[in-house]
Design a protein around this motif. Structure first.
Motif, PDB file in Angstrom:
ATOM      1  N   VAL A   1     -58.974 -50.566  12.617  1.00 21.04           N
ATOM      2  CA  VAL A   1     -58.838 -49.366  13.457  1.00 21.04           C
ATOM      3  C   VAL A   1     -58.348 -48.190  12.605  1.00 21.04           C
ATOM      4  CG1 VAL A   1     -57.405 -48.324  15.271  1.00 21.04           C
ATOM      5  CG2 VAL A   1     -58.511 -50.534  15.663  1.00 21.04           C
ATOM      6  N   LEU A   2     -57.387 -48.452  11.717  1.00 25.60           N
ATOM      7  CA  LEU A   2     -56.837 -47.391  10.866  1.00 25.60           C
ATOM      8  C   LEU A   2     -57.925 -46.765   9.997  1.00 25.60           C
ATOM      9  CD1 LEU A   2     -54.408 -45.837   9.750  1.00 25.60           C
ATOM     10  CD2 LEU A   2     -54.045 -47.704   8.125  1.00 25.60           C
TER      11      LEU A   2
ATOM     12  N   THR B   1     -54.260 -61.705  13.612  1.00 30.59           N
ATOM     13  CA  THR B   1     -55.385 -61.128  14.360  1.00 30.59           C
ATOM     14  C   THR B   1     -55.100 -59.679  14.732  1.00 30.59           C
ATOM     15  OG1 THR B   1     -55.903 -63.313  15.285  1.00 30.59           O
ATOM     16  CG2 THR B   1     -56.876 -61.404  16.376  1.00 30.59           C
ATOM     17  N   ILE B   2     -53.866 -59.417  15.172  1.00 33.16           N
ATOM     18  CA  ILE B   2     -53.463 -58.055  15.524  1.00 33.16           C
ATOM     19  C   ILE B   2     -53.526 -57.139  14.296  1.00 33.16           C
ATOM     20  CG2 ILE B   2     -51.497 -56.629  16.238  1.00 33.16           C
ATOM     21  CD1 ILE B   2     -50.677 -58.991  18.066  1.00 33.16           C
ATOM     22  N   MET B   3     -52.990 -57.630  13.170  1.00 37.94           N
ATOM     23  CA  MET B   3     -52.969 -56.818  11.959  1.00 37.94           C
ATOM     24  C   MET B   3     -54.375 -56.508  11.446  1.00 37.94           C
ATOM     25  SD  MET B   3     -49.935 -55.861  11.187  1.00 37.94           S
ATOM     26  CE  MET B   3     -49.747 -55.648  12.955  1.00 37.94           C
TER      27      MET B   3
ATOM     28  N   TYR C   1     -59.675 -52.132  18.912  1.00 39.76           N
ATOM     29  CA  TYR C   1     -60.638 -52.241  17.812  1.00 39.76           C
ATOM     30  C   TYR C   1     -62.052 -51.926  18.298  1.00 39.76           C
ATOM     31  CZ  TYR C   1     -64.114 -54.687  14.999  1.00 39.76           C
ATOM     32  OH  TYR C   1     -65.250 -55.016  14.312  1.00 39.76           O
ATOM     33  N   VAL C   2     -62.430 -52.532  19.425  1.00 38.87           N
ATOM     34  CA  VAL C   2     -63.781 -52.286  19.963  1.00 38.87           C
ATOM     35  C   VAL C   2     -63.918 -50.838  20.417  1.00 38.87           C
ATOM     36  CG1 VAL C   2     -65.463 -52.938  21.743  1.00 38.87           C
ATOM     37  CG2 VAL C   2     -64.036 -54.694  20.674  1.00 38.87           C
ATOM     38  N   ALA C   3     -62.891 -50.294  21.080  1.00 39.27           N
ATOM     39  CA  ALA C   3     -62.955 -48.939  21.622  1.00 39.27           C
ATOM     40  C   ALA C   3     -63.089 -47.888  20.517  1.00 39.27           C
ATOM     41  CB  ALA C   3     -61.716 -48.657  22.461  1.00 39.27           C
TER      42      ALA C   3
ATOM     43  N   SER D   1     -52.143 -41.985  18.249  1.00 41.84           N
ATOM     44  CA  SER D   1     -51.046 -42.005  19.212  1.00 41.84           C
ATOM     45  C   SER D   1     -51.060 -43.302  20.016  1.00 41.84           C
ATOM     46  CB  SER D   1     -51.145 -40.806  20.155  1.00 41.84           C
ATOM     47  OG  SER D   1     -50.135 -40.865  21.135  1.00 41.84           O
ATOM     48  N   THR D   2     -52.254 -43.700  20.463  1.00 38.88           N
ATOM     49  CA  THR D   2     -52.382 -44.931  21.239  1.00 38.88           C
ATOM     50  C   THR D   2     -52.017 -46.147  20.403  1.00 38.88           C
ATOM     51  OG1 THR D   2     -54.138 -43.959  22.582  1.00 38.88           O
ATOM     52  CG2 THR D   2     -53.961 -46.352  22.590  1.00 38.88           C
ATOM     53  N   CYS D   3     -52.558 -46.225  19.193  1.00 39.96           N
ATOM     54  CA  CYS D   3     -52.349 -47.396  18.340  1.00 39.96           C
ATOM     55  C   CYS D   3     -50.923 -47.479  17.811  1.00 39.96           C
ATOM     56  CB  CYS D   3     -53.338 -47.387  17.184  1.00 39.96           C
ATOM     57  SG  CYS D   3     -55.046 -47.643  17.726  1.00 39.96           S
TER      58      CYS D   3
END
Length: 307
Positions: free
Chosen positions: A221-222, A213-215, A123-125, A239-241
């Motif tokens: 991020v999406l 929290t992950i969702m 999320y931060v990246a 690809s990473t996510c």
């Protein structure tokens, strides 16, 4: 092998995955190969991240910690299962049984929080790339990892501590391939209601908090990925996510079905298969899910091979 009612059990019998002798040799070979690949994949990924300076970033630091947790999960269950495939005696002492459950459970709890930290890292990246080097400092990453392992050890210490209040005198037969806590409750001659309530509360709390929290992190991020102008940037981020989300879905799906929505009555093949999924199969898949589509990991592997 059932103990008399007045005799306290000091060792258990694990029935394993099957009682058919014709299948045991084939299953031994299958799970031996799986275990070897799991350990080579996870420990090899840790070694690769440690050796290549290009991978000394927060994302790969978390990934190496996840690989270590997966190695611990698999090693707490699979070696004993392999021994029992070849042995006529499937005995496990009370201390060994509690220790097996402790190490398996603590590494699984640690994995829940590591997946959460990894989602926050992505999320931060992706959402705040300019602040990423400042927010995700090496010191903070180390603290995150230390806290995840601390929570895992303390969480299971609570459950093992509560197990010590139980006595087992009805039977010493565990209808499972490892010392699973719900099966221990079934053969307890003291009412395990307190243990069950605590297990349910902790399971729901930990899984709900970490999963939500992950969702939330990946939803944000999406949206950030969809707003990117660069197609190459979109592909790399997605690809990473997507690899992270696949691992999260497999892991949480099986944990939820086993510990939040447990079935009633005797254990069946369905429960054993679900349990096999998160104790054996997920540790096998994770290093490949995270690395096969990751160009940085593949590039690091090629550089190491050349040297």
């Amino acid at each position: 092998m059932t103990e008399e009612n007045h005799t306290l059990v000091t060792e258990f019998i694990l029935t394993g995955l099957t009682d058919q002798p014709t299948l045991k040799a084939a299953l031994f070979l299958l799970f031996l190969i799986i275990y070897l690949i799991t350990m080579v994949g996870n420990l090899g990924l840790i070694a690769l991240i440690w050796k290549d300076p290009h991978l000394h970033t927060p994302m790969y630091l978390f990934l190496s910690s996840l690989a270590f947790a997966d190695s611990c999960t698999s090693s707490s269950v699979t070696p004993k299962m392999l021994i029992n495939f070849l042995s006529k005696s499937h005995e496990i002492s009370l201390v060994e049984c509690f220790a097996q459950f402790y190490f398996m459970g603590s590494s699984a709890t640690t994995e829940c929080f590591l997946l959460t930290v990894m989602a926050y890292d992505r999320y931060v990246a992706i959402c705040n790339p300019l602040l990423y080097p400042v927010v995700m400092s090496n010191r903070l990453c180390t603290q995150f990892i230390a806290v995840t392992y601390l929570i895992g050890t303390l969480h299971l210490a609570v459950h093992v501590g509560l197990l010590l209040r139980l006595t087992f005198c009805r039977s010493n037969i565990i209808q499972y391939y490892y010392c699973e806590i719900l099966q221990l409750f079934n053969i307890s001659c003291i009412d395990p209601s307190v243990n069950i309530v605590v297990l349910l509360v902790f399971s729901i709390s930990i899984q709900s908090f970490t999963f939500l929290t992950i969702m939330v992190s990946y939803v944000r991020v999406l949206f950030a990925i969809l707003n990117k102008k660069s197609e190459n940037g979109k592909r790399k981020a997605f690809s990473t996510c997507s690899a992270h989300l696949l691992s999260v879905s497999l892991f949480y799906g099986t944990l939820f079905l086993i510990y939040v929505c447990p079935g009633s009555g005797p254990v069946g093949d369905k429960e054993k298969m679900l349990s096999l999924f998160y104790t054996v199969i997920i540790p096998l898949l994770n290093p490949f899910v995270y690395s096969l589509r990751n160009k940085e990991v593949i590039g690091a592997f090629r550089r190491v091979v050349r040297k």
